[in-house]
Every structure is written in C-alpha cells, then in structure tokens.
Motif scaffolding. Structure first.
Motif, PDB file in Angstrom:
ATOM      1  N   SER A 353     -16.115 -13.647  40.471  1.00  0.00           N
ATOM      2  CA  SER A 353     -17.049 -14.459  39.704  1.00  0.00           C
ATOM      3  C   SER A 353     -18.392 -14.511  40.422  1.00  0.00           C
ATOM      4  N   ILE A 354     -19.454 -14.359  39.647  1.00  0.00           N
ATOM      5  CA  ILE A 354     -20.807 -14.445  40.207  1.00  0.00           C
ATOM      6  C   ILE A 354     -21.645 -15.300  39.264  1.00  0.00           C
ATOM      7  N   ILE A 355     -22.852 -15.687  39.710  1.00  0.00           N
ATOM      8  CA  ILE A 355     -23.786 -16.319  38.801  1.00  0.00           C
ATOM      9  C   ILE A 355     -25.145 -15.667  38.960  1.00  0.00           C
ATOM     10  N   VAL A 356     -25.917 -15.725  37.888  1.00  0.00           N
ATOM     11  CA  VAL A 356     -27.270 -15.193  37.855  1.00  0.00           C
ATOM     12  C   VAL A 356     -28.220 -16.362  37.635  1.00  0.00           C
ATOM     13  N   VAL A 357     -29.243 -16.478  38.472  1.00  0.00           N
ATOM     14  CA  VAL A 357     -30.261 -17.513  38.297  1.00  0.00           C
ATOM     15  C   VAL A 357     -31.547 -16.816  37.881  1.00  0.00           C
ATOM     16  N   GLY A 358     -31.940 -16.994  36.635  1.00  0.00           N
ATOM     17  CA  GLY A 358     -33.121 -16.294  36.135  1.00  0.00           C
ATOM     18  C   GLY A 358     -33.795 -17.065  35.025  1.00  0.00           C
ATOM     19  N   MET A 371     -26.505 -18.433  34.756  1.00  0.00           N
ATOM     20  CA  MET A 371     -25.616 -17.728  33.848  1.00  0.00           C
ATOM     21  C   MET A 371     -24.410 -17.176  34.593  1.00  0.00           C
ATOM     22  N   PRO A 372     -23.189 -17.525  34.178  1.00  0.00           N
ATOM     23  CA  PRO A 372     -21.993 -17.032  34.850  1.00  0.00           C
ATOM     24  C   PRO A 372     -21.697 -15.586  34.482  1.00  0.00           C
ATOM     25  N   GLY A 373     -21.066 -14.870  35.382  1.00  0.00           N
ATOM     26  CA  GLY A 373     -20.693 -13.497  35.107  1.00  0.00           C
ATOM     27  C   GLY A 373     -19.513 -13.057  35.942  1.00  0.00           C
ATOM     28  N   THR A 374     -19.108 -11.800  35.752  1.00  0.00           N
ATOM     29  CA  THR A 374     -17.973 -11.232  36.481  1.00  0.00           C
ATOM     30  C   THR A 374     -18.321  -9.828  36.920  1.00  0.00           C
ATOM     31  N   MET A 375     -18.094  -9.524  38.187  1.00  0.00           N
ATOM     32  CA  MET A 375     -18.371  -8.190  38.686  1.00  0.00           C
ATOM     33  C   MET A 375     -17.418  -7.180  38.057  1.00  0.00           C
ATOM     34  N   SER A 376     -17.938  -5.972  37.820  1.00  0.00           N
ATOM     35  CA  SER A 376     -17.152  -4.884  37.244  1.00  0.00           C
ATOM     36  C   SER A 376     -17.065  -3.750  38.258  1.00  0.00           C
ATOM     37  N   GLY A 388     -35.430 -12.020  30.108  1.00  0.00           N
ATOM     38  CA  GLY A 388     -36.062 -12.619  31.270  1.00  0.00           C
ATOM     39  C   GLY A 388     -35.248 -12.536  32.540  1.00  0.00           C
ATOM     40  N   ALA A 389     -33.995 -12.102  32.448  1.00  0.00           N
ATOM     41  CA  ALA A 389     -33.130 -12.017  33.630  1.00  0.00           C
ATOM     42  C   ALA A 389     -33.373 -10.763  34.456  1.00  0.00           C
ATOM     43  N   SER A 390     -34.185  -9.841  33.974  1.00  0.00           N
ATOM     44  CA  SER A 390     -34.474  -8.639  34.765  1.00  0.00           C
ATOM     45  C   SER A 390     -35.029  -9.040  36.128  1.00  0.00           C
ATOM     46  N   GLY A 391     -34.377  -8.617  37.220  1.00  0.00           N
ATOM     47  CA  GLY A 391     -34.829  -8.951  38.567  1.00  0.00           C
ATOM     48  C   GLY A 391     -34.283 -10.242  39.126  1.00  0.00           C
ATOM     49  N   ALA A 392     -33.475 -10.966  38.356  1.00  0.00           N
ATOM     50  CA  ALA A 392     -32.937 -12.249  38.815  1.00  0.00           C
ATOM     51  C   ALA A 392     -31.868 -12.041  39.888  1.00  0.00           C
ATOM     52  N   PRO A 393     -31.720 -12.979  40.820  1.00  0.00           N
ATOM     53  CA  PRO A 393     -30.692 -12.849  41.851  1.00  0.00           C
ATOM     54  C   PRO A 393     -29.283 -12.986  41.291  1.00  0.00           C
ATOM     55  N   VAL A 394     -28.378 -12.160  41.779  1.00  0.00           N
ATOM     56  CA  VAL A 394     -26.953 -12.223  41.462  1.00  0.00           C
ATOM     57  C   VAL A 394     -26.264 -12.789  42.700  1.00  0.00           C
ATOM     58  N   LEU A 395     -25.531 -13.893  42.559  1.00  0.00           N
ATOM     59  CA  LEU A 395     -25.035 -14.645  43.704  1.00  0.00           C
ATOM     60  C   LEU A 395     -23.534 -14.841  43.642  1.00  0.00           C
TER      61      LEU A 395
END
Length: 469
Positions: A353-358, A371-376, A388-395
């Motif tokens: 599980s990861i999150i994106v802040v953008g 925004m929550p996400g999942t690594m593939s 607008g999420a282009s370039g946002a950190p993935v944490l």
C-alpha cells in the motif's frame, strides 16, 4: 484504516480498503476495469467471463456480499469486474480452503451470501425508510440501538455509550450544497483535520478526524432539495466502523427508492488536505512540483503545450532542463514560498500500500489531496489519480519517498463523476538521488502515520503547476 463484531469492507474496505485513512481511512471507490496486462492471466480472463455471464443483480449482490464477508474488496457494488473483485473472491475461497480460482461455484456463491448475511445480522444492519427526511439508509441497529430526533430535525441512531452517532439530515430551504460544504469546512474545533472533501453539482462529502474521533458527512441534491447523513465515531472503533461507513454509504438513497443517486456508491478515495490561492481565470492545473531547493522544483508534468507556466505563485519563462529518466527540473527566477524538506527514501514491493500526495482541481482551486494506491509489478502502481498528480510524491506508510508519479493524462475517464483507479508509472526514488539533497538518509522514516499527518508534512514542499491555455 479488533473487531467488535463480525461484519463488512474499505474506502470507506480495502475499507472504506484504505478508507478514512490511507493507511488509516478510505471510502468506497470505483474499481479499475481489467486492462490488457491483467487479462494476460488465464485465471483473470476466466473469472471475468464467469462473472459477466451472471445477471447484473447477481453481480452486484456478489460484490456487496464480498464487502460484508470481510474480504479485501473495497470497491462499489456496481457489477463491474475488476482486480479488486477477483482478489476478493480468491481471498474468500482461500478462507474456505478451496482453490483461489476467482470463480465461485453456485455452492460457493450461496456460502458467500450466507456469510454476508451472518455479518449483517451480527450488527443488525437494516435498510430504513427514514420518515424525517424521506431518505433510505442502512443502519447497524444492533450497534446503534438508541433512537431519537437530532437538532436538524432528522433521525438519530446512537450506540448505548454514545461513542457512535448516525444522523440523517434535510437541509433548510435556503441552503445550497456549496453553503453546507463551506460551513462544514469552516468549523473551528481544536484538533479537527479534514482528510477528504469533494463538492460536485449533485453531492458533497466532507470527512476527517478530530483528536479522538472520525466523521463523515454527505449531502445529495435534487434541485433545491438537499438530503444527507453524517456519522461520527471514536477512533478506537475505526477497525469496525470504517467499514460500516462503506456499507452505509453504499446503501444510502437520498430520495428513497424512487430516485437513487448514481454517486451514492462512488465515494472517492483521495482525501484533501490543503487549498492554495486560486489560479488566474483560464489557467489549468498540469502537475505537482516538489521543491528541492528554494529555486528548484522537480516534476514529471508535460510542459510542451504550456504557454505560460506558473510554479505556485512564481511565473516561469524560458526553456527548462530536459527530461532525465522521466523527470524534469524547473529553475525559478526567485525563491518559492514553499519550504524544502529532507526526505527518507524506500523501495516498494508489489501489492504494498502506498499513498500519493498531489494537487487536484477542486471548485476552481488547486487543492492538495491524498490518494491511496497499490504497487504493481515493475515501476508502476494503481490509484485513482487526476492530471494534477503528475510529479507528486509516492510514499510508503512510514512517510518515505518511493518515487514520483509519472505523467498523468486527462482522458476524462470517470465513473459517476469520480476518477477511476488505473495503473501509472513511477520514477523510483533511487533515480532522484542526484536531484534531491540528502535523499535516502532515512531522516523522515517513521512509524505508520495517518493520511492527514503525511499530507501536513509534505504540504510545505509541494507546489501546484498551472499554465495558460
């Protein structure tokens, strides 16, 4: 994001799957239809064919049952097959010690429905036609036995100890969705943090946390008629009630059975954290930038069609450094108001599980969202992102930088007005080491934190990128 009783699902399951937290809360979100890469799997292809052969009512009933049966399913009960459905069916089969094919036999479907019904019965979940507002809503009456009328004139269900309160609401005639939304955001309560907000023409949602609790408020509109519900609960009860918020939201029909609202089961995953000054009229949001020095920002946003770039409030002219391994460095003519920070780095693994802040565009303003996400597999992940999420950190859950989001295109692909979950590329943190001073020293590696905490940490280092059409 210990159960008191057995029960249901995520975003609001994965809970509400990550719901009111990413790692702490989410809400029910539209799931990603399977793309070509996923369909390369024989099991997925067969499972999809078997699922889509069922009548629509049976498909929706299966997804609703997967939520209640305590599987990993965190999407809407919309009858659309996606990876979440496949994984949840396989998880249910594994719990029954049967091969995880992703295809339920008639006997397994009956078993799933029976498990779901036991979970509903355990909390006394009942669909109620509320006489005070005219709305239809699911109520876990076994957990909320106290009933009353709330100060807004709607109905109230409450736990015996007062730690959980569910209210239905009907707005006064002069109210609008925007006025209710703004009033909710403006509430000044010590420790209150908004972790998710959305305003659309036909509905609004505001969710968040207080020092001791969580809350979720929704209004739907039909002309000037506004009806909704709110639920507040003690944080200690989140493992159970995060999921119950999903069940309640999926069941909610503001105008009864006669006029179900399409978005009632599409609770979007990204929680919002901060708004900035509105861009000049006609400007569009194209990405998020990370300030690595007072005059240097990195991003993956595509600038080719940008006539006049602004980084936060700073206008930028001239050419920028070319793409390097998928990212771009922007040099600024003056210092940003943003503050640079030191970032710990981490590698991610599939299914983590990861999150994106953008930044996203809400009501005409760039708004920082989580925004929550999942690594593939490979350098990619799935999440419900906007351009607008282009370039946002993935944490990761410890607030360490996994990488930054690759370019996100705007193809208008949404379900009930909500951005769907899709696969995106990530520029890994190891490729950014030369651009970010001190990256990789682990300075900011922490225990798992809430989405609100992570967003607050990153807010000072992130800036929206806008341009003239």
């Amino acid at each position: 994001m210990s159960r008191i009783v057995a029960w249901k699902q995520s975003v609001v399951g994965a809970v509400i799957a990550t719901v009111l937290a990413v790692p702490t809360f989410q809400g029910a979100s539209a799931q990603e239809p399977l793309g070509r890469a996923a369909l390369a799997s024989t099991n997925l292809v067969a499972a999809r064919a078997a699922f889509e052969a069922l009548p629509e009512a049976d498909r929706k009933a299966m997804q609703e049952a997967l939520i209640w049966a305590g599987t990993t399913y965190s999407g809407a009960a919309d009858g659309v097959f996606g990876r979440q459905t496949f994984d949840a069916v396989a998880a249910f089969q594994q719990s029954k010690r049967t091969p995880p094919s992703g295809i339920l036999s008639p006997t397994e479907r009956a078993d799933l429905q029976a498990s779901a019904q036991r979970a509903r019965s355990a909390v006394g979940f009942t669909i109620v036609d509320d006489p005070k507002t005219g709305a239809r809503i699911g109520v876990p009456a076994g957990l909320l036995p106290k009933t009353d009328i709330n100060p807004s004139g709607g109905s109230r269900w409450q736990s015996t100890d007062g730690r959980v309160t569910l209210d239905t609401r009907r707005a006064p005639p002069n109210a609008t969705l925007a006025s209710l939304y703004d009033r909710n955001l403006a509430l000044q309560i010590p420790g209150r943090i908004i972790t998710y907000k959305v305003l659309r023409p036909d509905f609004s949602v505001v969710a968040g946390e207080t020092a001791t609790g969580k809350f979720y408020t929704r209004y739907d509109a039909a002309g000037s008629d506004l009806r909704g519900f709110s639920i507040g609960y003690d944080k200690a009860l989140a493992p159970q009630f995060d999921r119950l918020v999903v069940a309640i939201a999926n069941s909610f029909q503001a105008f009864g059975a006669t006029a179900p609202v399409a978005s009632a089961v599409a609770i979007p995953v990204p929680p919002s954290a901060q708004a900035v000054t509105s861009p000049p009229s006609g400007r569009r949001l194209i990405g998020t930038g990370i300030a690595v020095t007072p005059r240097r920002v990195i991003t993956t946003a595509t600038l080719d069609s940008c006539r006049e770039l602004r980084v936060g409030e700073v206008a930028v002219g001239g050419s920028q450094q070319p793409q390097a391994r998928g990212w771009l460095t922007i040099e600024l003519p003056r210092d940003l108001s943003a503050a640079t920070a030191s970032f710990g780095a981490a590698d991610a693994t599939p299914d983590q599980s990861i999150i994106v802040v953008g930044y996203t565009m809400e009501t005409g303003r760039p708004t920082l969202s989580v925004m929550p996400g999942t690594m593939s597999e490979g350098q990619s992940f799935t999440a419900p992102l906007q351009p607008g999420a282009s370039g946002a950190p993935v944490l990761d859950g410890s607030n360490r930088l996994v990488g930054i989001v690759g370019p996100v295109s705007d193809d208008g692909r949404k379900v009930a007005g909500i951005t769907t979950t899709r696969r995106y590329s990530v520029v890994p943190s190891r490729d950014l080491a030369a651009a970010i001073p001190g990256l990789g020293d682990g300075t900011k590696a922490e225990n798992a934190r809430s989405a609100a905490h992570i967003a607050a940490f990153w807010a000072s280092a992130l800036v929206p990128l806008t341009c003239a059409p």
